[in-house]
Enzyme design. Structure first.
Site, PDB file in Angstrom:
ATOM      1  N   LYS A 227       0.837  -1.217   0.000  1.00 33.82           N
ATOM      2  CA  LYS A 227       0.000   0.000   0.000  1.00 33.82           C
ATOM      3  C   LYS A 227       0.861   1.251   0.000  1.00 33.82           C
ATOM      4  CE  LYS A 227      -3.164   3.082   0.798  1.00 33.82           C
ATOM      5  NZ  LYS A 227      -4.222   3.072   1.802  1.00 33.82           N
ATOM      6  N   CYS A 281      -4.072  10.725   2.162  1.00 35.38           N
ATOM      7  CA  CYS A 281      -3.166   9.614   1.807  1.00 35.38           C
ATOM      8  C   CYS A 281      -1.765  10.088   1.437  1.00 35.38           C
ATOM      9  CB  CYS A 281      -3.772   8.825   0.648  1.00 35.38           C
ATOM     10  SG  CYS A 281      -5.454   8.291   0.939  1.00 35.38           S
TER      11      CYS A 281
HETATM   12  N1  SAJ Z   1      -2.462  15.272  -7.782  1.00 34.51           N
HETATM   13  C1  SAJ Z   1      -1.552  16.004  -8.542  1.00 34.51           C
HETATM   14  N2  SAJ Z   1      -1.120  15.476  -9.719  1.00 34.51           N
HETATM   15  C2  SAJ Z   1      -1.535  14.247 -10.167  1.00 34.51           C
HETATM   16  C3  SAJ Z   1      -2.451  13.514  -9.370  1.00 34.51           C
HETATM   17  C4  SAJ Z   1      -2.900  14.045  -8.182  1.00 34.51           C
HETATM   18  O1  SAJ Z   1      -1.147  17.107  -8.179  1.00 34.51           O
HETATM   19  O2  SAJ Z   1      -1.125  13.825 -11.244  1.00 34.51           O
HETATM   20  C5  SAJ Z   1      -2.902  15.829  -6.498  1.00 34.51           C
HETATM   21  C6  SAJ Z   1      -4.403  15.963  -6.377  1.00 34.51           C
HETATM   22  O3  SAJ Z   1      -4.825  17.234  -6.813  1.00 34.51           O
HETATM   23  C7  SAJ Z   1      -4.628  15.805  -4.873  1.00 34.51           C
HETATM   24  C8  SAJ Z   1      -3.503  14.880  -4.443  1.00 34.51           C
HETATM   25  O4  SAJ Z   1      -2.525  14.909  -5.482  1.00 34.51           O
HETATM   26  O5  SAJ Z   1      -4.477  17.044  -4.206  1.00 34.51           O
HETATM   27  C9  SAJ Z   1      -3.930  13.439  -4.220  1.00 34.51           C
HETATM   28  O6  SAJ Z   1      -4.599  13.066  -5.398  1.00 34.51           O
HETATM   29  P1  SAJ Z   1      -5.042  11.495  -5.620  1.00 34.51           P
HETATM   30  O7  SAJ Z   1      -5.734  11.410  -6.921  1.00 34.51           O
HETATM   31  O8  SAJ Z   1      -3.897  10.626  -5.372  1.00 34.51           O
HETATM   32  O9  SAJ Z   1      -6.171  11.360  -4.526  1.00 34.51           O
HETATM   33  P2  SAJ Z   1      -6.227  10.551  -3.180  1.00 34.51           P
HETATM   34  O10 SAJ Z   1      -5.383  11.150  -2.129  1.00 34.51           O
HETATM   35  O11 SAJ Z   1      -7.671  10.402  -2.911  1.00 34.51           O
HETATM   36  O12 SAJ Z   1      -5.569   9.156  -3.552  1.00 34.51           O
HETATM   37  C10 SAJ Z   1      -6.298   7.991  -3.474  1.00 34.51           C
HETATM   38  C11 SAJ Z   1      -5.282   6.969  -3.070  1.00 34.51           C
HETATM   39  N3  SAJ Z   1      -5.943   5.770  -2.698  1.00 34.51           N
HETATM   40  C12 SAJ Z   1      -5.527   5.141  -1.570  1.00 34.51           C
HETATM   41  O13 SAJ Z   1      -4.636   5.562  -0.860  1.00 34.51           O
HETATM   42  C13 SAJ Z   1      -6.241   3.903  -1.244  1.00 34.51           C
HETATM   43  C14 SAJ Z   1      -4.309   6.706  -4.196  1.00 34.51           C
HETATM   44  O14 SAJ Z   1      -3.548   5.532  -3.913  1.00 34.51           O
HETATM   45  C15 SAJ Z   1      -5.022   6.459  -5.483  1.00 34.51           C
HETATM   46  O15 SAJ Z   1      -4.051   6.290  -6.526  1.00 34.51           O
HETATM   47  C16 SAJ Z   1      -5.887   7.651  -5.802  1.00 34.51           C
HETATM   48  O16 SAJ Z   1      -6.871   7.724  -4.748  1.00 34.51           O
HETATM   49  C17 SAJ Z   1      -6.513   7.499  -7.149  1.00 34.51           C
HETATM   50  O17 SAJ Z   1      -6.072   6.648  -7.920  1.00 34.51           O
HETATM   51  O18 SAJ Z   1      -7.375   8.303  -7.454  1.00 34.51           O
END
Ligand code: SAJ
Length: 461
Positions: A227, A281
């Site tokens: 994870k 996360c």
């Molecule tokens: N973000 C960026 N650039 C990117 C992707 C995301 O700046 O290319 C930013 C987003 O705006 C946000 C943060 O990063 O502020 C996190 O984004 P995220 O899409 O990773 O969202 P989370 O935190 O909800 O991540 C969850 C996580 N799931 C778990 O921990 C079980 C992550 O592992 C998943 O990959 C993600 O969801 C997903 O795939 O959407």
């Protein structure tokens, strides 16, 4: 029903006929869906939360968190009369054979993982663990937390020995907020037990609620590491594109054009630069592994630097804003700045560690006049979140941008992607200034008479 004594083949039947009962500790964004997916299949489930207000909300049929199809699932389950919501962890554990732990594991201000919720479950609910029960940890923890934190507490409280007297395994949650129910039904689950038997019994349990593949790994420590590896991979890659964005700004290149072109290569995995990395996360998980590494005398460099790069992006947005205002010969002091988007990711009602928080705080210190709009902000958010005030939260995009000297996009909500820049120009001061923290606009469609700066892409007038 001593589940650890059962042949794994008998588990589906015992779940269905109510002989095996499940307690879920923590009824938040992960725990409540987990509890409902077991209850939906007819399992007798005790949902435990220490917050009585949450218990009452769920009892009243209020899913209390925004997740697609969660409210309908709760309504359906409550009609089955096999889901019992309580704050009495003792009663729940006395009646259950399985304890699934879904409590938050944040990091403290000093970036040290905070396992206080896990410890509380060990000292309260798990004090009533019975011989041959099973514990499953869905909360994100570092490898070794089960052996070094949980097992000693459980043995002190109960005299029971892990592996010999009860089973314990790690089945980390792998759901994307906004798609949790879908993910739980379809995303493969990683399961690693303290013993092989723990792995087998936990596998049989999750196979009962999901058709997705179950990936068994060597042990609980490996499952925890999987994870963390997934999320650190994402955080480090986002940091790479954030650093490249800053470089390409200085080179006068457009990072989005570069990413789109590079994505034609079969093994290129695009990530996107932005206003910062928020959520429960990614900003937290890397510190779990950093802490374990330091315990064994290894200080990770890349993982730490990635966190520093991502945490610095809100400051970069401020620098881009000052540069754009300067281009229009305007000062940030008393400038009317519209902030579009406050949640940490698009279309999800969650503000945890959102980059918007520090951007709002810094601009306030610089004495800008802020008008904030996020379609997901509710009245209770304004009263609960100290970085929001009634005076600066607007009810509509139009009200937020009216007469603004500068517009900053922080969260890429769908509503913002529908903005027509020609219309926006009529509502704001001249020249319209946009700092696009999520690069939601197409650079080729930007009107010539506005100042537009994206992260990794610039078009000054
Ligand atoms: N973000 C960026 N650039 C990117 C992707 C995301 O700046 O290319 C930013 C987003 O705006 C946000 C943060 O990063 O502020 C996190 O984004 P995220 O899409 O990773 O969202 P989370 O935190 O909800 O991540 C969850 C996580 N799931 C778990 O921990 C079980 C992550 O592992 C998943 O990959 C993600 O969801 C997903 O795939 O959407």
């Amino acid at each position: 029903m001593p589940i650890m004594n059962l042949p794994k083949e008998k588990i589906p039947k015992k779940l269905k006929n109510g002989e095996i009962k499940v307690a879920v500790f923590g009824l938040g964004r992960i725990g409540l869906p987990t509890a409902l997916l077991f209850a939906e299949k007819g399992v007798i489930v005790y949902g435990v939360d220490t917050q009585k207000s949450i218990v009452e909300l769920i009892k009243a049929g209020n899913a209390h968190i925004d997740e697609p199809s969660l409210a309908e699932l709760l309504k359906k389950v409550l009609e089955n009369n096999n889901f019992f919501i309580t704050s009495d962890s003792r009663d729940a554990m006395n009646k259950s054979d399985v304890a699934i732990i879904c409590v938050p594991t944040p990091v403290k201000a000093d970036k040290v993982p905070d396992y206080s919720n896990i410890i509380q479950v060990c000292n309260m609910g798990l004090r009533y663990l019975k011989r041959d029960d099973l514990i499953i940890v869905e909360s994100t923890i570092s490898p070794g937390t089960i052996e070094n934190v949980m097992i000693p507490l459980i043995e002190t409280n109960t005299g029971l020995k892990a592996g010999k007297d009860y089973g314990i395994a790690c089945c980390p949650e792998r759901a994307n907020p906004g798609q949790i129910i879908t993910n739980f039904r379809s995303t493969p689950r990683i399961i690693g037990g303290y013993t092989k038997k723990s792995t087998e019994i936990t596998t049989a349990l999750y196979q009962y609620i999901t058709d997705a593949e179950i990936i068994q790994v060597s042990n609980d420590r490996t499952a925890c590491a999987v994870k963390l590896t997934e999320n650190i991979f994402r955080d480090v890659n986002i940091a790479l594109f954030n650093e490249l964005a800053i470089l390409y700004e200085k080179l006068g290149l457009d990072i989005i054009e570069i990413i789109e072109a590079a994505s034609t290569k079969w093994n290129f995995q695009p990530h996107y630069p932005g206003a910062g990395v928020g959520g429960p996360c990614l900003p937290a998980n890397p510190y779990y592994l950093i802490q374990e590494a330091i315990k064994v005398g290894f200080v990770p460099y890349l993982i730490r630097m990635a966190r520093e790069i991502n945490d610095r992006m809100p400051q970069h947005i401020i620098e881009l804003t000052l540069e754009a205002l300067n281009q229009a010969e305007k000062s940030v002091k008393n400038a009317k700045i519209a902030i579009l988007g406050v949640t940490y990711k698009p279309n999800v009602h969650d503000f945890q560690l959102s980059p918007a928080i520090s951007i709002i705080q810094i601009l306030t210190q610089l004495k800008a006049k802020l008008s904030i709009y996020d379609p997901l902000i509710r009245q209770e958010d304004i009263s609960q979140l100290n970085f929001l005030q009634e005076s600066n939260c607007m009810q509509s995009l139009e009200m937020a941008v009216k007469d603004s000297d500068c517009i900053i996009i922080i969260t890429a909500h769908d509503e913002f992607k529908r903005i027509k820049l020609e219309n926006l120009k009529k509502m704001t001061a001249t020249p319209l200034i946009i700092v696009d923290g999520r690069n939601i606009f197409n650079l080729k469609e930007i009107p010539t008479d506005i100042i537009y700066i994206g992260v990794g892409r610039k078009k000054l007038m």
